[in-house]
Design a protein around this motif. Structure first.
Motif, PDB file in Angstrom:
ATOM      1  N   ALA A 250       1.063  -1.158   0.206  1.00  0.00           N
ATOM      2  CA  ALA A 250      -0.161   0.046   0.268  1.00  0.00           C
ATOM      3  C   ALA A 250       0.894   1.251  -0.067  1.00  0.00           C
ATOM      4  CB  ALA A 250      -1.059   0.155   1.517  1.00  0.00           C
ATOM      5  N   TRP A 251       2.040   1.136   1.138  1.00  0.00           N
ATOM      6  CA  TRP A 251       2.839   2.567   0.864  1.00  0.00           C
ATOM      7  C   TRP A 251       3.615   2.768  -0.776  1.00  0.00           C
ATOM      8  CZ3 TRP A 251       4.426   6.935   2.953  1.00  0.00           C
ATOM      9  CH2 TRP A 251       5.746   7.029   2.523  1.00  0.00           C
ATOM     10  N   ARG A 252       3.945   1.727  -0.908  1.00  0.00           N
ATOM     11  CA  ARG A 252       4.946   1.152  -2.517  1.00  0.00           C
ATOM     12  C   ARG A 252       4.085   1.793  -3.769  1.00  0.00           C
ATOM     13  NH1 ARG A 252       6.943  -3.903  -4.555  1.00  0.00           N
ATOM     14  NH2 ARG A 252       8.271  -3.072  -5.222  1.00  0.00           N
ATOM     15  N   LEU A 253       2.754   1.770  -3.483  1.00  0.00           N
ATOM     16  CA  LEU A 253       1.616   1.944  -4.858  1.00  0.00           C
ATOM     17  C   LEU A 253       1.414   4.154  -4.553  1.00  0.00           C
ATOM     18  CD1 LEU A 253      -0.089   0.990  -7.238  1.00  0.00           C
ATOM     19  CD2 LEU A 253      -2.141   1.199  -5.504  1.00  0.00           C
ATOM     20  N   PHE A 254       1.179   3.731  -2.983  1.00  0.00           N
ATOM     21  CA  PHE A 254       0.675   5.335  -2.939  1.00  0.00           C
ATOM     22  C   PHE A 254       1.964   6.363  -3.186  1.00  0.00           C
ATOM     23  CE2 PHE A 254       1.731   9.122   0.173  1.00  0.00           C
ATOM     24  CZ  PHE A 254       0.114  10.264  -0.510  1.00  0.00           C
ATOM     25  N   ARG A 255       3.253   5.385  -2.995  1.00  0.00           N
ATOM     26  CA  ARG A 255       4.488   6.084  -3.396  1.00  0.00           C
ATOM     27  C   ARG A 255       5.388   6.881  -4.578  1.00  0.00           C
ATOM     28  NH1 ARG A 255      10.581   4.615  -2.794  1.00  0.00           N
ATOM     29  NH2 ARG A 255      11.338   6.070  -3.070  1.00  0.00           N
ATOM     30  N   ARG A 308       5.060  -0.241  10.747  1.00  0.00           N
ATOM     31  CA  ARG A 308       5.632   1.061   9.956  1.00  0.00           C
ATOM     32  C   ARG A 308       5.683   1.439   8.459  1.00  0.00           C
ATOM     33  NH1 ARG A 308       7.610   1.999  15.049  1.00  0.00           N
ATOM     34  NH2 ARG A 308       8.733   0.652  15.520  1.00  0.00           N
ATOM     35  N   ALA A 309       5.371   0.871   7.131  1.00  0.00           N
ATOM     36  CA  ALA A 309       5.325   1.848   6.237  1.00  0.00           C
ATOM     37  C   ALA A 309       3.568   2.174   6.664  1.00  0.00           C
ATOM     38  CB  ALA A 309       4.701   0.368   5.438  1.00  0.00           C
ATOM     39  N   ALA A 310       2.192   1.390   7.465  1.00  0.00           N
ATOM     40  CA  ALA A 310       1.556   2.292   7.643  1.00  0.00           C
ATOM     41  C   ALA A 310       1.514   3.469   8.595  1.00  0.00           C
ATOM     42  CB  ALA A 310      -0.461   0.723   8.372  1.00  0.00           C
ATOM     43  N   GLN A 311       2.127   3.211   9.214  1.00  0.00           N
ATOM     44  CA  GLN A 311       2.463   4.942   9.874  1.00  0.00           C
ATOM     45  C   GLN A 311       2.656   6.149   9.016  1.00  0.00           C
ATOM     46  OE1 GLN A 311       5.191   4.044  12.938  1.00  0.00           O
ATOM     47  NE2 GLN A 311       4.679   6.414  13.692  1.00  0.00           N
ATOM     48  N   ARG A 312       3.432   5.916   8.014  1.00  0.00           N
ATOM     49  CA  ARG A 312       3.938   6.484   7.234  1.00  0.00           C
ATOM     50  C   ARG A 312       3.377   7.092   6.427  1.00  0.00           C
ATOM     51  NH1 ARG A 312       7.666   5.058   9.238  1.00  0.00           N
ATOM     52  NH2 ARG A 312      10.286   5.757   9.586  1.00  0.00           N
ATOM     53  N   LEU A 313       2.126   6.027   5.956  1.00  0.00           N
ATOM     54  CA  LEU A 313       0.797   6.339   4.846  1.00  0.00           C
ATOM     55  C   LEU A 313       0.362   7.000   5.653  1.00  0.00           C
ATOM     56  CD1 LEU A 313      -0.481   5.483   2.232  1.00  0.00           C
ATOM     57  CD2 LEU A 313      -0.580   3.602   2.796  1.00  0.00           C
ATOM     58  N   PHE A 314      -0.187   6.727   6.609  1.00  0.00           N
ATOM     59  CA  PHE A 314      -1.145   7.990   6.968  1.00  0.00           C
ATOM     60  C   PHE A 314      -0.615   8.831   7.985  1.00  0.00           C
ATOM     61  CE2 PHE A 314      -2.847   8.928  11.868  1.00  0.00           C
ATOM     62  CZ  PHE A 314      -4.288   9.114  11.374  1.00  0.00           C
TER      63      PHE A 314
END
Length: 392
Positions: A250-255, A308-314
């Motif tokens: 999810a983070w990579r797709l958002f990035r 940790r990725a979800a935290q960055r995405l949030f």
């Protein structure tokens, strides 16, 4: 001892133990080494020490030299794909990379033994995508385009090797494990998240600043095939490592495209929703309350990396109100303390002396280091500078 001191200690011991430095014969394993490359990139960024960038690039070379060739216990010799030395130097990933398992691959005449197959060599698609990601992170960090080119060549080789088009159905599917030469399936079933891994990684490589027009056309053709294979059907899993992988995806797709339209943010949200289902199941079963001697550390540390990725995405999404991601992220925000909880367990020396830790020490150490300092693996937030972004 702060986080970066712990990460440095873990990664320097790994370098010595596996022959990255010193006189030991190099012992390489593709999954672990992909995370290790990113950890060295993060130590370089955070501490400003070029020694760690040298570790990262040296590890890339070692992986290509060791896992891009037949193993010492294989009757075959030379580089995979029949390449000569010059071809291998130019295109070391063109024929894929071995897993690095201890036993040779199963012969064509040998029946499948599901338990023994775990210890046999071959190629795994989800290991190859991790290595593509690591190479692209080196390209992002150094600005050197050949690392991206090697990732793109590996993406093409993996697509041609793992994606099958059965005449009976006309629909593409994937196999989970291929032979070292990518010439026959070793395990014909399709990995749960393999098409998703391919879809995310092909998009990330196509969006690279180093991608040329030819690469972009090939990679976008792959994106369509992978997308049709999974179509967001039943992505949920109760496996801790798989849940973490969904959150990282999810983070990579958002990035890739943070300014994407709401429909694309809906795809990111679908990955988070699938992870949330698994998180509810995992925490409900109480697996993380079991004694450490009965747990596989790298699987739950993989969950920690995803958290940790979800935290960055949030943090990124909440600055973009209104955003359709926020409703989905609310379902996992309550799980953010899990990463700290998992790290606290496995940072205790007595828990790293139990057999289940020692048996998987390399992957446990490296992925614990990733969870402690995840930015090298996750990459900087969209729009930030990888070299000026403050350490967490």
């Amino acid at each position: 001892m702060d986080r970066y001191e712990q990460v440095e200690q873990l990664m320097e011991a790994f370098a010595e133990r596996t022959g990255l430095v010193g006189q030991r014969r190099p012992r390489r394993y593709l999954w672990t080494d992909a995370f290790a490359v990113c950890n060295y990139l993060e130590l370089h960024r955070a501490l400003g020490n070029d020694r760690f960038l040298d570790r990262a690039t040296r590890l890339v070379t070692q992986v290509h030299d060791v896992l891009g060739a037949y193993a010492a216990n294989d009757s075959r010799r030379g580089w995979l794909g029949g390449m000569d030395d010059g071809q291998h130097r130019r295109t070391p990933t063109r024929a894929g990379l071995r897993i690095g398992k201890s036993l040779p691959e199963r012969s064509p005449a040998e029946p499948l033994d599901e338990q023994r197959e775990w210890d046999r060599d071959g190629q795994y698609f989800h290991y190859l995508t991790r290595w593509m990601h690591a190479l692209e992170r080196v390209a992002e960090t150094t600005g050197e385009a050949h690392y991206h080119r090697w990732a793109a060549e590996l993406a093409l080789g993996a697509f041609n090797g793992f994606v099958k088009h059965p005449a009976a159905t006309g629909s593409a599917r994937m196999v989970w494990k291929m032979s070292v030469d990518l010439d026959r399936p070793l395990v014909a079933s399709m990995g749960h998240h393999d098409p998703l891994d391919g879809w995310i990684t092909a998009q990330a490589l196509a969006a690279s600043t180093h991608a040329d027009g030819h690469e972009q056309r090939e990679l976008r053709a792959q994106v369509s095939v992978y997308r049709n294979m999974f179509a967001f059907r039943d992505l949920a899993t109760a496996d801790a490592l798989g849940i973490g992988g969904l959150l990282v995806d999810a983070w990579r797709l958002f990035r890739i495209a943070p300014e994407m339209p709401d429909s694309k943010h809906g795809e990111v949200a679908a990955l988070i929703d699938a992870a949330a289902v698994g998180l509810d199941h995992l925490t409900g079963r109480g697996e993380l309350d079991a004694p450490p001697s009965h747990r596989l550390a790298f699987r739950e540390v993989g969950l920690g990396i995803g958290v940790r990725a979800a935290q960055r995405l949030f943090e990124a999404a909440r600055t973009r109100q209104p955003d359709p991601l926020l409703a989905s992220l609310d379902r996992v925000v309550r799980s953010l303390p899990l990463a700290d909880r998992i790290e606290r367990v496995w940072l205790q020396p007595e828990h790293r002396r139990v057999p289940v830790w020692i048996d998987h020490r390399d992957i446990n150490d490296v992925m614990l280091a990733t969870s402690l300092a995840p930015d090298g693996y996750l990459g900087p937030a969209p729009g930030s500078d990888a070299y000026t972004e403050a350490p967490p």
